[in-house]
Design an enzyme around this catalytic site. Structure first.
Site, PDB file in Angstrom:
ATOM      1  N   HIS A  61      30.965  41.194  47.556  1.00  0.00           N
ATOM      2  CA  HIS A  61      30.407  39.992  46.951  1.00  0.00           C
ATOM      3  C   HIS A  61      31.039  38.717  47.512  1.00  0.00           C
ATOM      4  CE1 HIS A  61      29.911  42.800  43.261  1.00  0.00           C
ATOM      5  NE2 HIS A  61      28.857  42.889  44.042  1.00  0.00           N
ATOM      6  N   LYS A  71      39.752  33.872  45.763  1.00  0.00           N
ATOM      7  CA  LYS A  71      40.040  34.820  44.689  1.00  0.00           C
ATOM      8  C   LYS A  71      41.471  35.330  44.828  1.00  0.00           C
ATOM      9  CE  LYS A  71      35.315  36.605  44.485  1.00  0.00           C
ATOM     10  NZ  LYS A  71      34.457  37.797  44.622  1.00  0.00           N
TER      11      LYS A  71
END
Length: 182
Positions: A61, A71
Site C-alpha cells: 500500500h 510510516k
C-alpha cells in the site's frame, strides 16, 4: 536507540535501547529530538493499529503525492515480515525491496519514507501492528501493488496455501502496470 541504515537509502531500522528489570522493561519508542538528530524529521500526526492472524498479507500500500505518507512501523505483539518497495524513479534502488522481521520481542521499528510501497505478512499466530503516519488517509491518493507480483518477487515467508489477502489487495496492479511516480 540506534538508527541502522538499510541497503536502500532513507529506509532505516530503529533499534531501541531496552531497560529490563524485575518489573519488566522500558524503552523509548519515539523521541522527536533523537529522531531529528538522525535526520528523521517527519511530523507524525496519526497512529494506526491493526490486528491480524497468521498468513495474512497486508499490502503493498501507499498514497501518492501530495498525500504520500511516511510510516514508522512497529509490532506490539507477535511477529511480522515488514516489506518496503522503493518507488522513487530517480533512486538507484528503484523497484528494489527490503524486508525485516519486526516483533514484540525484538522491538525494532522500520522507518518507511514517502515514495515507498509498504506491506507485511504475519509470521506468528497473531500480530498487533502499530504505525505512525505523517499524512492523513486520502482515498483519491490511495494506490497499491499486488503482493505476489512476479517482477518484485517478494518472499513473504508464508506458505502459498496459508496466504490470506483482502479482496481489495487481490485486484491491485502489478509493478509493471503502475502509472504513478514520486
Amino acid at each position: 536507540m540506534t538508527i541502522e541504515q538499510t541497503t536502500i537509502q532513507d529506509l532505516v531500522i530503529i533499534n531501541p535501547t531496552i531497560f529490563n528489570d524485575e518489573r519488566g522493561y522500558f524503552f523509548e519508542a519515539y523521541n522527536q529530538v533523537k529522531f531529528h538528530e538522525n535526520g528523521i524529521t517527519y511530523n507524525f500526526i496519526q497512529d494506526n493499529q491493526s490486528f491480524s492472524t497468521k498468513g495474512v498479507i497486508r499490502g503493498l500500500h501507499l498514497q501518492i503525492n501530495p498525500f504520500a505518507q511516511a510510516k514508522l512501523v512497529r509490532v506490539l505483539q507477535g511477529e511480522i515480515l515488514d516489506v518496503a518497495v522503493d518507488l522513487r524513479k530517480n533512486s538507484p534502488t528503484y523497484g528494489q525491496h527490503f524486508s525485516v522481521v519486526l516483533s514484540g520481542e525484538n522491538k525494532k521499528q522500520l522507518m518507511v519514507p514517502p515514495g515507498f510501497a509498504h506491506g507485511f505478512s504475519v509470521l506468528s499466530e497473531t500480530a498487533s501492528v502499530l504505525y505512525k503516519v505523517d499524512q492523513l488517509y486520502d482515498k483519491e491518493s490511495e494506490r497499491g501493488i499486488k503482493y505476489d507480483d512476479a517482477t518484485l518477487n517478494i518472499d513473504w515467508q508464508v506458505a502459498t496455501n496459508e496466504v490470506i489477502v483482502s479482496a481489495k489487495d487481490l485486484i491491485l496492479p502489478g509493478f509493471e502496470q503502475i502509472d504513478w511516480e514520486f
